[in-house]
Write an enzyme that holds these catalytic residues in place. Structure first.
Site, PDB file in Angstrom:
ATOM      1  N   SER A  88       7.744   2.238  27.345  1.00  0.00           N
ATOM      2  CA  SER A  88       7.107   1.844  28.593  1.00  0.00           C
ATOM      3  C   SER A  88       5.626   2.216  28.581  1.00  0.00           C
ATOM      4  CB  SER A  88       7.867   2.483  29.752  1.00  0.00           C
ATOM      5  OG  SER A  88       7.529   1.893  30.979  1.00  0.00           O
ATOM      6  N   HIS A 114      15.632  -1.025  32.138  1.00  0.00           N
ATOM      7  CA  HIS A 114      14.481  -0.235  31.690  1.00  0.00           C
ATOM      8  C   HIS A 114      14.869   1.160  31.186  1.00  0.00           C
ATOM      9  CE1 HIS A 114      10.123  -0.013  31.470  1.00  0.00           C
ATOM     10  NE2 HIS A 114      10.144   1.188  32.024  1.00  0.00           N
TER      11      HIS A 114
END
Length: 419
Positions: A189, A394
């Site tokens: 990320s 995620h």
């Protein structure tokens, strides 16, 4: 990026107790949590990283790197494996970089056999883990005080400074210390965001990268579907300005209240555990099949680990503008800093290190359209690898039950191919 919202000298640390440990142990001794507390989960939630890694009989070192602007960064190392590849000696280096509001702890939270740092060490890699300025393990400066009242000088940075100053300093230190000329890089990320910043602003660092692996890659956020960030993005700059004026520069630092909540509310059997899970789902996407709720106290024992308000504002800028630009300080400051009224785009064509993207179809923070655009604009993209689970989200890249089978095994094979 949004891993979760809720000097240069070496010191091989003997380990230290978490600042929360005594508090949590007192609650346990007074039976504040009832009878449903696992000793292992409790211990893993309260140990700081040195003791947590050593608990599982892995070697651990803590190093400190000072940036050109005075931030003192904690860099963690697992130099070799435990059950295999456990003889000290020279081996290929891999550098892991965490997401927003997280720290190097994200790579070890799942434990041996599941945590990426442990898996890499057992596969024969010298594993280094960075910590961005302002996080729990990098909350120091030569002159500035992160806790100064009504003074946010320490917190005047976004992910631009992390990519342009922190990453180069840490990578140079690791290469100097190990005697290697290049290393593998894995960024989750925001850990991928800052890599793109580094190589676009300082392209000489491409030559120091054997391969780059972006887990849930984030740069463009035009198609972001997170309801929280979509709601806040248009106001992120105003929020940051107001926060600065009233002396608030830090967002969600590591506090004992999160450790307490993890133990008191999120343990197995607690009635509020589904709410704890829902907080993560709201931020990182919903996927109950990959969610290990038993580990929630450990997650909240280490995360959030802090960030600057400006970091969030920079991501908000990316969502609102639908571009990947340097931080917007306003017209006058932009002219002084960049020579343009609008902050310049990061030139992704200068990112020529071999880049592999590991992405998923159900990641609200790294949407497929944004990932594909980013991949196309890189100077040397290698391969896009879609996780073979349509619901993979995620945070599953870090703590998903099947992350090893679905992501890490392929990643490690690619590392070996590029060695």
């Amino acid at each position: 990026m949004l891993g979760i919202v809720l000097l240069s000298c070496v010191a091989v640390v003997a380990g230290g107790r978490s600042p929360h440990a005594d508090y949590i142990e007192k609650l346990i001794k007074t039976n504040a949590f009832g009878t449903r507390v696992s000793d292992n989960i409790t211990e893993d939630a309260t140990l700081d990283l040195p003791d947590l890694v050593r608990k599982y009989n892995y070697p651990f070192e803590e190093h400190f790197v000072t940036t050109e602007d005075g931030y003192i960064l904690g860099v963690h190392r697992i130099p070799h494996g435990r059950s295999s590849n456990n003889i000290p000696g020279e081996r290929p280096v891999v550098f892991l970089m965490h997401g927003l509001l997280s720290s190097s702890a994200e790579h070890v939270i799942p434990g041996p056999g599941s945590g990426l740092a442990y898996l890499l060490a057992d596969e024969g890699y010298d594993v280094w883990m960075g910590n961005a300025r302002g996080t729990y393990y990098s909350r120091r400066h030569l002159n500035l005080n992160p806790d100064a009242l009504f003074n946010v000088d320490f917190w005047q940075f976004s992910f631009d400074e992390i990519g342009n100053k922190d990453l180069p300093a840490m990578i140079d230190y690791v290469l100097m210390h190990t005697g290697r000329s290049a290393l593998h890089y894995i960024g989750f990320s925001q850990g991928s965001t800052v890599f793109f910043v580094m190589c676009s602003l300082q392209p000489q660092y491409n030559d120091k990268i054997i391969s780059m692996h972006a887990l849930a890659p984030v740069a463009y956020m035009a198609y972001n579907k997170s309801p929280i960030f979509l709601a806040l993005a248009p106001f992120s700059k105003d929020i940051a300005n107001i926060a600065s004026q009233i002396g608030i520069g830090e967002f969600l630092p590591n506090r004992e209240i999160y450790t307490w909540a993890g133990q008191a509310l999120c343990m197995d059997g607690m009635i509020l555990q589904p709410i704890c899970s829902s907080i993560l789902f709201l931020i990182g996407g919903w996927n109950e099949d990959q969610h290990n709720a038993t580990m929630l106290p450990v997650v909240f024992g280490h995360i959030p680990a802090g960030a600057s308000v400006m970091q969030l504002a920079h991501f908000g800028q990316s969502i609102a503008d639908k571009e990947f630009r340097r931080f917007d300080f306003g017209t006058l400051q932009n002219l002084l800093r960049y020579g343009t009224a609008i902050p310049p785009r990061y030139d992704l064509s200068k990112v020529v290190a071999p880049a592999f993207f590991h992405y998923s179809e159900s990641d609200p923070l790294a949407e497929v359209e944004d990932v594909y655009r980013l991949f196309r604009e890189l100077g040397r993209p290698m391969e896009k690898i879609r996780v073979p689970d349509s619901n993979f989200s995620h945070l599953d890249f870090l703590w998903g039950i099947d992350a090893k089978d679905l992501v890490y095994d392929r990643l490690i094979n690619l590392l070996k191919m590029m060695d």
